[in-house]
Design an enzyme around this catalytic site. Structure first.
Site, PDB file in Angstrom:
ATOM      1  NE  ARG A 146      -6.924  -5.349  16.491  1.00 42.76           N
ATOM      2  CZ  ARG A 146      -6.626  -5.104  15.226  1.00 42.76           C
ATOM      3  NH1 ARG A 146      -5.370  -4.962  14.862  1.00 42.76           N
ATOM      4  NH2 ARG A 146      -7.562  -5.002  14.323  1.00 42.76           N
ATOM      5  CG  LEU A 171      -2.144  -0.886   1.130  1.00 45.92           C
ATOM      6  CD1 LEU A 171      -2.942  -0.787   2.415  1.00 45.92           C
ATOM      7  CD2 LEU A 171      -3.014  -0.510  -0.055  1.00 45.92           C
ATOM      8  CB  ALA A 172       3.573   2.472   2.185  1.00 46.49           C
ATOM      9  CD  GLU A 184       3.664  -3.903   9.687  1.00 51.95           C
ATOM     10  OE1 GLU A 184       3.089  -4.265   8.651  1.00 51.95           O
ATOM     11  OE2 GLU A 184       3.861  -4.675  10.648  1.00 51.95           O
ATOM     12  CG  HIS A 190      -2.036  -8.674  13.244  1.00 50.25           C
ATOM     13  ND1 HIS A 190      -2.168  -9.398  12.085  1.00 50.25           N
ATOM     14  CD2 HIS A 190      -2.833  -7.586  13.097  1.00 50.25           C
ATOM     15  CE1 HIS A 190      -3.006  -8.769  11.269  1.00 50.25           C
ATOM     16  NE2 HIS A 190      -3.410  -7.665  11.848  1.00 50.25           N
ATOM     17  NE  ARG A 213      -2.065  -2.102  12.888  1.00 45.85           N
ATOM     18  CZ  ARG A 213      -3.234  -2.617  12.476  1.00 45.85           C
ATOM     19  NH1 ARG A 213      -4.257  -1.847  12.202  1.00 45.85           N
ATOM     20  NH2 ARG A 213      -3.364  -3.926  12.361  1.00 45.85           N
TER      21      ARG A 213
END
Lengths: 261, 644
Positions: free
Chosen positions: B337, B43-44, B432, B408, B442
């Site tokens: 989480r 994505l980045a 990331e 994760h 996060r």
């Protein structure tokens, strides 16, 4: 552990694109039914490495059934015998103790072998590069809710957009046709209002590139749909044919690569 | 040393817009004189490469996969946040900012997070314009849902495959620029080093994974968009190929590594079944909206369940401990989480875990099925249930799912300033790969947001400022620094190839993973961390003596690729342990047993630890130097997170 299996693997080994390949037999011992098919190969490879033998090379990455990188033609089926899953989601409990499993790479002239079971699928990228997009720069776009898209249309576009580009459709097809793959992108963008300005041009460009890459033509056998891990429908091919025909009959444009400047 | 994050002065809400105006511009005719290297095309990376090429820069993009479409961003399920307030439920840029800062347990940088919240709005517009098929309502407008850690509906989604659709959107923008000749794409190439000339990043060294050719590439700037390092734990939800090599080699050339011990452990993964397991699979957090988490009340019952002498259904209601609902009545099963993960581990540690290994708790849909009917549950979660059945051969419609926490996402990464520039001028880190936006924990649906924010809307501005200042004068690969760095890489590769020991690199990796999970995972102690440090140092020494790497460099060689990555993971593992040792506080998913409230919740120490730990490489086998960037909170008050 009880219930583990002993299997015989017949694996296509090919040093590189220019070498002759052959089937080689390997035992796969003490395989847990809970392993994925790729984990079974990992175990076999660990054994080979310990013996100083070249491990079997195969493509894989996310192991969650979504990246599209894993391939493998298993017992005559892309991604193995079960429907609608990728190889990484195939588990050894789908096989029986004592079974012989044949593992081959995708077979298509447009997908040359790189090594063993890994093939070069960059032809798929080149087809997407030829027009599988909406021409929009970053920034300066309308508000997302300014374009209304009926739910049924968005859902249908999404169904086509779920193609993972693994190449199973090509591998399953007796003509090594890429039409299911190409039609999925043409359909996704052709259904959406944002995709209309380039709709017919896109169909022309992508089909031209698909042909240039050496994929075969479609004879409506349906093997692609049957073997697709994401259950992409043959309807996409009808839509693509429709757009392509419309383009040829009524809207043909001279295709050239844009300069980008 | 105190580090400057270069966050602009002035009111929070105006920082970014004012800053953008102050940045220097490169005029359109000059842009084609600049060459930019982008490493990684998730994505980045894909969004950055496409956006920079659209502006007119010449881009060279690299990825180790066979296609940019395989980047691990594709596996993200849940969604992407944006402060659109389409639901009229009180969302705003400030609220998204606030939730993110709080969710990150006050260890993120305010300026960056506010910018992220501002830009989130543009991301959705951009993706829709590209043809990303987000979920819609019948009226044709975009649909939203809510996600962990927020009280508004601001998450945009495309069924359970949001990451896939966003990545394919960025991939299509990238493809358009490849077709236009503005991006040259190198697939199956692995970056092995950064070339630094006069203190500035001017290029990279790569290995062609088909031929083994080691090559150099020059550019005016280098962007690392290479993702996280969760695979240091061996088992994680990351793709097998995800690795830290590019970032780690950059670190060894001078880029600081920030908060390396910040790892997010996700509570709802399918548990480990055996030693053969190669990775873990995440079940979407959305399951906790209807599923109830429980463990048996006693060790005796747990043991019977583990040995399959009884089934879950045979455990009477009064023998079940719905521990999240019991301890956190206000949030119940929807606690964040880190809280959910820690509590599940406690159950297993007490001997109350279920499944053959005892390393699992139940996520039970029996009540939901009774309340909503099986068809409704199937409509909501059917694809997730199918995935679970596929992997475990158990039917969650009939018996509860087994879940357990797994590694994760990593919130640590290369240190960057407000411009996303690392401590090496001209070297940037996006997504990331950097540390900046998530703090110690996060929140859901914010990883996709950061990747695209950095790539589409931040780097096109901040990079221009740097380029305008250095000017278009070319550095090419004939500069001696290129030959020198290439030689260093060749030496490293040859050293790996010469290893003809008895242990596979996979065995070393698994061992490292065990150490990291045991001592630097969800709960850590000073004693355990010290022990881990010694174990990792011993593992490293053993690796360079006894590992097996087969074959040669000049061929497709997975064992060599893996060997190089595992060697880097081992070094990073040691730094993670150092970082965790230094941070004598609990924050987010990082729980120091020595630092907890009387109720057993994570206890931060803002007095002493409200800083970013940026580690500086000081030479092989030397202790790294700690640099601190003090975190300044102007807009939010630091307060104890409390979900009870």
């Amino acid at each position: 552990m009880s219930g583990n299996m002993n299997l015989t693997l017949k694996v296509w080994r090919q040093k590189d694109a220019n070498s002759q390949g052959k089937m080689v037999t390997y035992p796969a011992k003490d395989i847990s039914p809970d392993m994925s098919f790729l984990e079974m190969l990992d175990v076999v490879n660990e054994g080979l490495i310990h013996k100083g033998e070249d491990p079997i090379h195969f493509d894989h990455d996310c192991r969650e059934g979504i990246c599209g990188m894993c391939s493998l033609y298993i017992n005559g089926h892309p991604h193995g015998p079960k429907r609608a899953i990728t190889t990484c989601q195939l588990h050894m409990r789908s096989f029986k103790d004592g079974e012989t499993i044949t593992i081959e790479p995708w077979r298509a002239a447009a997908f040359p072998v790189i090594k063993d079971l890994a093939v070069d699928r960059s032809a798929f990228d080149r087809i997407q590069q030829a027009g599988g997009y909406i021409s929009v720069n970053t920034g300066g776009v309308p508000d997302a809710n300014a374009t209304l898209i009926p739910k049924v249309v968005a859902d249908e576009a999404f169904n086509s957009a779920t193609c993972i580009g693994c190449g199973a459709c090509v591998a399953a097809c007796k003509n090594a046709s890429a039409m299911l793959f190409v039609s999925a992108k043409i359909t996704q963008l052709g259904l959406l209002p944002q995709g209309q300005p380039e709709r017919y041009r896109r169909a022309q460009s992508m089909v031209a590139q698909m042909d240039a890459e050496g994929f075969g033509s479609c004879t409506n056998t349906g093997a692609c749909e049957a073997e697709c891990p994401k259950e992409i429908s043959l309807t996409n091919i009808s839509r693509m044919n429709n757009d392509y025909l419309s383009a040829k009959l009524f809207r043909e444009e001279e295709l050239h690569h844009s300069s980008g400047e | 040393m105190s580090l400057d994050g270069k966050v602009p002065q002035g009111p929070l809400a105006d920082k970014w817009s004012k800053y953008k105006f102050d940045l220097k511009l490169v005029n359109p005719a000059n842009k084609r004189k600049y060459d930019i290297i982008v490493v990684g095309t998730g994505l980045a990376g894909a969004s950055a490469a496409a956006s920079l090429a659209e502006l007119g820069y010449n881009v060279k993009a690299f990825c180790f996969q066979d296609s940019p479409r395989r980047a691990h961003s594709i596996a993200a399920q849940g969604g992407i946040n944006a402060a659109k307030n389409y639901q009229n439920d009180g969302d705003s840029v400030f609220r998204l900012f606030y939730d993110t800062i709080k969710g990150g347990d006050y260890r993120a940088r305010e300026g960056n997070v506010h910018r992220l919240a501002e830009v989130s709005v543009n991301i959705i517009d951009q993706c829709v314009a590209q043809g990303v098929p987000f979920a819609r309502e019948y009226g044709g407008l975009l649909d939203n849902r809510s996600f962990g850690g927020s009280q508004v509906s601001r998450t945009f989604y495309a069924r359970g495959q949001t990451g896939q659709q966003l990545l394919l959107g960025a991939y299509s923008a990238l493809n358009r620029q490849i077709n236009a000749g503005k991006v040259k794409m190198y697939t199956r190439h692995e970056m092995l080093d950064v070339v630094v000339v006069d203190g500035h990043a001017k290029g990279i060294v790569t290995r062609n994974m088909i031929t083994g050719e080691i090559d150099t590439h020059a550019g005016h700037a280098v962007l690392l968009c290479t993702g996280g390092y969760g695979n240091v734990f061996y088992l994680s939800t990351n793709a097998i190929g995800s690795n830290v090599t590019a970032a780690w080699r950059a670190h060894k050339r001078g880029a600081y590594f920030a908060n390396p011990c910040y790892t997010q452990i996700h509570p709802t993964c399918i548990p480990v079944t055996g030693d053969h397991q190669s990775k873990l699979t995440l079940m979407s957090e959305s399951l906790r909206n209807d599923g109830r988490v429980w463990a048996p009340k006693t060790v005796e019952i747990a043991e019977k369940l583990q040995k399959k002498q009884i089934t879950a259904a045979q455990v009477a209601e009064e023998d079940r401990d719905y521990f999240l609902e019991r301890k956190y009545p206000a949030f119940g099963n929807l606690v964040p989480r880190d809280v959910a993960s820690r509590n599940a581990k406690e159950m297993a540690d007490e001997g109350r875990g279920v499944g053959a290994s005892g390393l699992a708790v139940y996520l039970d849909f029996a009540d939901a099925i009774k309340r909503l009917g099986e068809d409704t549950v199937r409509a909501k979660y059917g694809n997730l249930f199918d995935m679970y059945i596929q992997i475990t051969d158990e039917n969650p419609y009939k018996e509860p799912m087994r879940i357990y926490p797994a590694v994760h996402y990593t919130m640590g990464g290369l240190w960057v300033d407000y411009n996303l520039m690392t401590s090496i001028p001209g070297l940037y880190a996006l997504g990331e790969c950097n540390f900046s936006d998530h703090g110690a924990n996060r929140l859901g649906a914010s990883a996709l947001m950061q990747g695209l924010s950095d790539g589409y809307f931040v780097i096109p501005y901040t990079l221009g400022d740097y380029l305008a200042k250095i000017g278009p004068k070319k550095v090419d690969t004939s500069h001696p620094a290129f030959a020198k760095t290439k030689q260093d890489v060749l030496d490293h590769v040859n050293k790996l190839i010469s290893l003809k020991g008895t242990k596979t690199t996979n065995e070393y990796h698994r061992e490292l993973g065990h150490i990291m999970w045991e001592y630097c995972g969800m709960a850590r102690t000073e004693e355990g961390l010290k022990k881990a440090k010694g174990m990792i140092q011993a593992l490293k020494a053993d690796f360079w003596k006894n590992a097996i790497i087969l074959g040669k460099n000049e061929e497709v060689n997975a064992s060599l690729e893996r060997g190089g990555r595992v060697a880097d993971f081992i070094e990073l593992g040691e730094l993670m342990v150092d970082d965790a040792l230094m941070r004598r506080e609990s924050c987010g998913g990082h729980f120091r047993l020595e630092s907890q409230t009387p109720d057993g919740e994570a206890l931060r120490d803002d007095e002493n630890f409200a800083f970013v730990a940026a580690w500086e490489f000081m030479g092989e086998n030397q202790p790294e130097k700690l640099n601190k960037e003090e975190l300044v909170f102007e807009a939010v008050h630091l307060s104890q997170r409390n979900y009870a």
